[in-house]
Design an enzyme around this catalytic site. Structure first.
Site, PDB file in Angstrom:
ATOM      1  N   THR A   1       0.839  -1.210   0.064  1.00  0.00           N
ATOM      2  CA  THR A   1       0.073  -0.038   0.154  1.00  0.00           C
ATOM      3  C   THR A   1       0.814   1.184   0.013  1.00  0.00           C
ATOM      4  O   THR A   1       2.027   1.374   0.692  1.00  0.00           O
ATOM      5  CB  THR A   1      -0.890  -0.045   1.322  1.00  0.00           C
ATOM      6  OG1 THR A   1      -1.487   1.205   1.434  1.00  0.00           O
ATOM      7  CG2 THR A   1      -0.214  -0.189   2.459  1.00  0.00           C
TER       8      THR A   1
ATOM      9  N   TYR B   1      -2.112   0.386   9.859  1.00  0.00           N
ATOM     10  CA  TYR B   1      -2.463  -0.270   8.630  1.00  0.00           C
ATOM     11  C   TYR B   1      -1.146  -0.334   7.771  1.00  0.00           C
ATOM     12  O   TYR B   1      -0.526  -1.269   7.505  1.00  0.00           O
ATOM     13  CB  TYR B   1      -3.535   0.233   7.915  1.00  0.00           C
ATOM     14  CG  TYR B   1      -3.501  -0.140   6.337  1.00  0.00           C
ATOM     15  CD1 TYR B   1      -3.831  -1.436   6.125  1.00  0.00           C
ATOM     16  CD2 TYR B   1      -3.466   0.821   5.655  1.00  0.00           C
ATOM     17  CE1 TYR B   1      -3.856  -1.875   4.955  1.00  0.00           C
ATOM     18  CE2 TYR B   1      -3.361   0.457   4.220  1.00  0.00           C
ATOM     19  CZ  TYR B   1      -3.628  -0.907   3.999  1.00  0.00           C
ATOM     20  OH  TYR B   1      -3.899  -1.154   2.390  1.00  0.00           O
TER      21      TYR B   1
END
Length: 330
Positions: A117, A141
């Site tokens: 990501t 995250y």
């Protein structure tokens, strides 16, 4: 080549399964169905319900299906949730990925593509972001994904094992042929949420922060069509199969759209106006994230096919209307 797709019953994973089938590859899907849907796995594709953190199960799947490559999508992805419950994210995205990597190495799998990501970059110090930009995630995250990247790097150095970590920017849209799309009941992605407003699933939507240092005060993101992203994964597998060295590559178009610009696109494409409220900023949201996708383009030979915002929005809306019709019929 038999490819194990973890999270293959989820949004991005289901599009990867379709891309592999379209390319004539053999596929097996592993998914715990915590957020995925068994119904999106095409007929004839072997499906195993289970957790990627179950090393023994993954080992059996590798042996029974002759798996020689893994594409790993399974994980938790909601940034604000990771701030509230970081340990859950480190368990699902990092600890369980460690078990999956161990099973891959133990089972003789030599090629691994990882769903990473742009959140690994944190607050962008410069734009566009390249793979050599500073890594400083501002959410658990992003940190959980970066830890898995590090495990892959170390494993690649120690074992006969090559990987590609593809750092996604903002994934949106749906299969142009209408075979798959985002079906989650608790969507947080902007285009998905706006499409749900259009079809009447929501009464309205919120913009989280209008005081960012961007051109209109709302967050700016590099939106990439999910089918273009799946194409990058297929090319990454081919690159590794051809003897390519391990790599990290950004997946985005190199330009961004603000939250307000995306909402305008949804209204324009749908022909539907809808209410938009202002809300406070969400924890862990950087102001702007835009990709330098040069590595993917040069090394993998990747070129996008659906890189217009209105096209992405149009495919997302078509899928949302399909879901609404399906639900109305049941």
């Amino acid at each position: 080549m038999t490819v194990l797709v973890t999270g293959g019953a989820g949004y991005i994973g289901s599009h990867m399964v379709l891309a592999l089938l379209d390319a004539g590859r053999d596929v097996v899907v592993l998914d715990d169905l915590s957020t995925g849907f068994r119904s999106v796995v095409p007929d004839g594709v072997p499906f195993v319900e289970g957790c990627v953190g179950d090393e023994a199960l993954v080992g059996r799947v590798i042996a029974e299906h002759g798996v020689d490559a893994i594409v790993h999508f399974a994980g938790s992805i909601v940034v604000p949730d990771s701030v509230v419950d970081p340990l859950a994210y480190y368990l699902n995205n990092t600890v369980r990925s460690r078990a999956l990597i161990a099973a891959a190495v133990g089972g003789g799998v030599k090629r691994f593509v990882f769903s990473s990501t742009a959140a690994v970059y944190g607050e962008a110090s410069s734009e566009p972001l390249s793979e050599t930009s500073p890594l400083d995630p501002v959410s658990p995250y992003g940190a959980s994904k970066l830890m898995t990247e590090r495990m892959l790097s170390d494993s690649s150095a120690a074992y006969d094992f090559a990987y590609a970590a593809l750092r996604y920017f903002n994934v949106a849209g749906a299969d142009p042929a209408g075979r798959a799309g985002q079906s989650s009941e608790r969507a947080t992605h902007l285009i998905k949420v706006a499409a749900e407003v259009v079809v009447g699933k929501r009464d309205g939507m919120a913009v989280f922060g209008d005081d960012y240092p961007t051109r209109d005060g709302s967050c700016v993101r590099d939106y990439i069509h999910v089918s273009d992203l799946a194409k990058a994964h297929v090319l990454a597998l081919d690159y590794l199969a051809g003897g390519g060295a391990s790599l990290v590559a950004n997946c985005g178009y190199g330009r961004g759209a603000s939250v307000f610009e995306v909402i305008d696109s949804v209204k324009r494409v749908s022909g539907v106006d809808f209410p938009v409220a202002l809300a406070p900023r969400r924890a862990g949201d950087p102001a702007s994230l835009i990709a330098d996708s040069g590595v993917a383009r040069r090394t993998l030979g990747w070129t996008p096919d659906h890189d217009a915002l209105d096209t992405i929005v149009g495919h997302a809306l078509a899928w949302e209307k399909r879901l609404a019709s399906r639900n109305a019929a049941t």
